[in-house]
Enzyme design. Structure first.
Site, PDB file in Angstrom:
ATOM      1  N   MET A  41      38.000  45.330  39.288  1.00  0.00           N
ATOM      2  CA  MET A  41      37.150  46.252  38.546  1.00  0.00           C
ATOM      3  C   MET A  41      35.820  45.591  38.197  1.00  0.00           C
ATOM      4  SD  MET A  41      38.012  47.949  34.813  1.00  0.00           S
ATOM      5  CE  MET A  41      37.973  46.386  33.952  1.00  0.00           C
ATOM      6  N   SER A 115      42.711  40.946  40.619  1.00  0.00           N
ATOM      7  CA  SER A 115      42.926  41.880  39.529  1.00  0.00           C
ATOM      8  C   SER A 115      43.480  43.196  40.073  1.00  0.00           C
ATOM      9  CB  SER A 115      41.633  42.083  38.730  1.00  0.00           C
ATOM     10  OG  SER A 115      41.902  42.680  37.481  1.00  0.00           O
ATOM     11  N   GLN A 116      42.838  44.357  39.793  1.00  0.00           N
ATOM     12  CA  GLN A 116      43.416  45.620  40.248  1.00  0.00           C
ATOM     13  C   GLN A 116      43.479  45.706  41.775  1.00  0.00           C
ATOM     14  OE1 GLN A 116      40.896  48.656  38.477  1.00  0.00           O
ATOM     15  NE2 GLN A 116      39.522  48.706  40.245  1.00  0.00           N
ATOM     16  N   ASP A 233      45.235  34.611  29.774  1.00  0.00           N
ATOM     17  CA  ASP A 233      44.526  35.856  30.065  1.00  0.00           C
ATOM     18  C   ASP A 233      44.305  36.682  28.801  1.00  0.00           C
ATOM     19  OD1 ASP A 233      43.626  38.339  31.242  1.00  0.00           O
ATOM     20  OD2 ASP A 233      44.624  37.725  33.090  1.00  0.00           O
ATOM     21  N   HIS A 287      41.243  35.409  32.633  1.00  0.00           N
ATOM     22  CA  HIS A 287      41.399  36.276  33.796  1.00  0.00           C
ATOM     23  C   HIS A 287      40.478  35.861  34.949  1.00  0.00           C
ATOM     24  CE1 HIS A 287      42.903  39.852  35.689  1.00  0.00           C
ATOM     25  NE2 HIS A 287      41.700  40.364  35.851  1.00  0.00           N
TER      26      HIS A 287
END
Length: 306
Positions: A41, A115-116, A233, A287
């Site tokens: 993202m 990530s996503q 994270d 993250h």
């Protein structure tokens, strides 16, 4: 004024990227499997300060291996917007078609999702077995979803607040599910039935609506499924989602053991675990905060396996 300047700067950077940043690199070494990347993202396929740098690193460490970083929509601007506003099902369908058309991937490829992009690439593995994905690496992927959106620094404060309000109030409405990517993997442990019935992406790929044997069969074709959790994270809530864990249903404090989860059963992950296909790695840091040295030591060897 400062926020306006930052937005204008971002637009300028994206326009420059449209001309100069390329979604493919390498390709001179046919002895290693190609690598497919999918960003997270607020990022794009090829910026030199993010995935573009990763592409160059992989090309260098694989001595010319072919790398393709997925650019959703065909240009940098659409790619950036898609991370927030193009439904994951449409993104996955687009990527599947792109991979199928890439002749250099025909014999198989390894994949890294950021990530996503991690759960999106898992959806590719489950839905699109051709060309074959060999090893899937997810860096901070939210495989059991998220229940919290503490930061979205690439958007304005007002837009972040708006997204947060939508996620907390009407997340499982048809309109929000259609128009906000993060809503499709928002997993509310206090309303499990609403989540399973309302989630238009995550509940499907996790086999929580019905047992899709096609998904199970394709996922099990992976040689390795590597999940990297960032131990400090502050973005992914809960961070255990990166290792396919989540809150025990009905509350948002206690994490349910991996082997007790419904998804562990519904995707038959025990079989993959017994076959040594599941790999859990932890890295200190927030993250996606990985060093070049850590990537070379822990991820590159996986890419050199055929």
């Amino acid at each position: 004024m400062c926020r306006i300047i930052l937005v204008l700067l971002l637009i300028v950077i994206l326009i420059i990227g449209y001309v100069w940043w390329k979604p493919t690199a390498g390709g001179t070494n046919p002895e290693v499997l190609p690598v497919v990347l999918w960003h997270g993202m607020g990022d794009t396929c090829c910026a030199p300060f993010s995935l573009g740098g990763i592409m160059d690193l992989i090309v260098e460490e694989t001595k010319g291996g072919y790398v393709r970083s997925m650019e959703i929509g065909g240009n940098i601007l659409l790619d950036f917007q898609s991370g927030f506003f193009l439904h994951p099902n449409e993104q996955v369908e687009y990527v599947c078609k792109q991979l199928l058309q890439d002749e250099r991937l025909a014999k198989g490829y390894n994949a890294i999702g950021f990530s996503q992009g991690g759960q999106f690439l898992r959806a590719v593995a489950q839905r699109c077995p051709t060309p074959p994905m060999r090893t899937l690496v997810t860096l901070g992927g939210q495989h059991q979803g998220v229940f919290g959106l503490p930061m979205c620094p690439t958007l304005s404060e007002s837009t972040c607040d708006y997204i947060s309000r939508l996620l907390n109030s009407a997340v499982y409405s048809d309109e929000v599910q259609r128009n906000l990517v993060q809503a499709t993997y928002w997993h509310d442990p206090l309303m499990e039935n609403h989540y399973r019935l309302g989630s238009t992406f995550l509940a499907d790929i996790n086999n929580e609506l019905y047992l899709n044997e096609f998904y199970i069969e394709n996922l099990h074709k992976l040689k390795k499924f590597v999940m990297v959790k960032f131990l400090n994270d502050t973005i992914v809530q809960p961070k255990e989602s990166q290792w396919f864990q989540f809150y025990t249903s009905g509350q948002d404090k206690v994490i349910q053991p991996f082997k007790e989860s419904k998804t562990y059963q519904d995707l038959r992950l025990k079989k993959m675990e017994d076959e040594g296909k599941l790999v859990f790695l932890g890295v200190e840091g927030d993250h996606l905060a990985i060093s070049k040295a850590w990537f070379i030591k822990n991820i590159v060897p996986l890419l050199l396996e055929n």
